[in-house]
Scaffold this active site. Sequence first.
Site, PDB file in Angstrom:
ATOM      1  CG  ASN A   9      -1.642   1.400   1.394  1.00 59.03           C
ATOM      2  OD1 ASN A   9      -1.763   2.097   0.494  1.00 59.03           O
ATOM      3  ND2 ASN A   9      -2.316   1.280   2.385  1.00 59.03           N
ATOM      4  CE  LYS A  11      -0.052   3.173   4.801  1.00 59.93           C
ATOM      5  NZ  LYS A  11      -0.007   3.380   6.263  1.00 59.93           N
ATOM      6  CG  HIS A  93      -5.568   1.898   5.548  1.00 60.83           C
ATOM      7  ND1 HIS A  93      -5.104   2.700   6.361  1.00 60.83           N
ATOM      8  CD2 HIS A  93      -4.747   1.253   5.142  1.00 60.83           C
ATOM      9  CE1 HIS A  93      -4.206   2.558   6.723  1.00 60.83           C
ATOM     10  NE2 HIS A  93      -3.573   1.493   6.118  1.00 60.83           N
ATOM     11  CD  GLU A  95      -2.879   5.473   7.025  1.00 61.41           C
ATOM     12  OE1 GLU A  95      -2.648   5.205   5.843  1.00 61.41           O
ATOM     13  OE2 GLU A  95      -1.970   4.740   7.763  1.00 61.41           O
ATOM     14  CD  GLU A 163      -2.967  -2.582   7.462  1.00 64.30           C
ATOM     15  OE1 GLU A 163      -2.345  -2.828   6.839  1.00 64.30           O
ATOM     16  OE2 GLU A 163      -3.831  -1.284   7.391  1.00 64.30           O
ATOM     17  N   GLY A 169       2.990   2.244  10.892  1.00 66.18           N
ATOM     18  CA  GLY A 169       3.885   3.290  10.575  1.00 66.18           C
ATOM     19  C   GLY A 169       4.613   3.777  11.953  1.00 66.18           C
ATOM     20  CB  SER A 209       5.465  -1.849  11.955  1.00 63.94           C
ATOM     21  OG  SER A 209       5.279  -0.525  12.300  1.00 63.94           O
TER      22      SER A 209
HETATM   23  P1  13P Z   1       3.151   0.414   7.675  1.00 65.06           P
HETATM   24  O1  13P Z   1       3.754  -0.971   7.091  1.00 65.06           O
HETATM   25  O2  13P Z   1       3.988   1.661   6.983  1.00 65.06           O
HETATM   26  O3  13P Z   1       3.179   0.282   9.022  1.00 65.06           O
HETATM   27  O4  13P Z   1       1.821   0.620   6.973  1.00 65.06           O
HETATM   28  C1  13P Z   1       0.848  -0.511   7.363  1.00 65.06           C
HETATM   29  C2  13P Z   1      -0.484  -0.130   6.528  1.00 65.06           C
HETATM   30  O5  13P Z   1      -1.337   0.839   6.819  1.00 65.06           O
HETATM   31  C3  13P Z   1      -0.711  -0.821   5.259  1.00 65.06           C
HETATM   32  O6  13P Z   1      -1.965  -0.811   4.844  1.00 65.06           O
END
Ligand code: 13P
Length: 251
Positions: A9, A11, A93, A95, A163, A169, A209
């Site tokens: 992803n 983003k 997600h 976010e 997640e 992150g 992560s």
């Molecule tokens: P990270 O791997 O950067 O922690 O992000 C995970 C994520 O949100 C994937 O959708």
Amino acid sequence: MRRRLAAGNWKMNGGLASLGEIDALAAAHPAPRSEVVICPPATLLVPARDRARGTPLRLGGQDCHAEPAGAHTGDISAAMLKEAGAAYVILGHSERRGDHGETGELVRAKATAAQAEGLTAIVCVGEQLSEREAANTLDIIGGQMSASIPDGSTGHNLVVAYEPVWAIGTGRTPTPDQIGEVHDFMRARLERRFGAGVGRSVRLLYGGSVRAGNAETIFAVSNVDGALVGGASLTAAEFAPIVSALEAAAG
Ligand code: 13P
């Protein structure tokens, strides 16, 4: 029986200059047994599709609208994603749930629209740190699954990604036991709702992560069929070793 899946992803990262990562990833894994998917920003789907042509890499979107068309400024329909080369779309997600106030009901409507277009919906669920600390993790995950996953889901049109919000992150990950507890719970929920056949065929990804250094440990956990990777999917140098770990786990 479940084909393992590594999804990246990107983003809101990357530009045309990032497309070389797709070439490098395909060169590193020309014929993986696992499925490897990149979900770039929507503006990069068409050029990414052209770069990925002739490789086993597949593409996904990061969101779609629940309606097929209409007056929805700034939004993208499932059909548009498909036309641009996507086979998958990430939905719900954290976010988007957080930044855009997306509810479980909205995520379900989007996933229904995606599945109707022939896309595979990667529906994300995950608890906040405060919810884990209050020992509410399984309640939260169960509620998000009930609300967000469409009735017509199958092993072909649904993937569920666990997640934990506090792991995204941050460099923090749950322990293997914590991941296993949630994934076993998600598997049981799917089997109860959809029956054993469908419930066992839906792939369950861990996200948050994931790095080359922890991938092997995570992929050894029961009911972990792969990963949804954020930051470490942005370069082939970081993502290819995660795919290698998944290939080894699929052994
Ligand atoms: P990270 O791997 O950067 O922690 O992000 C995970 C994520 O949100 C994937 O959708």
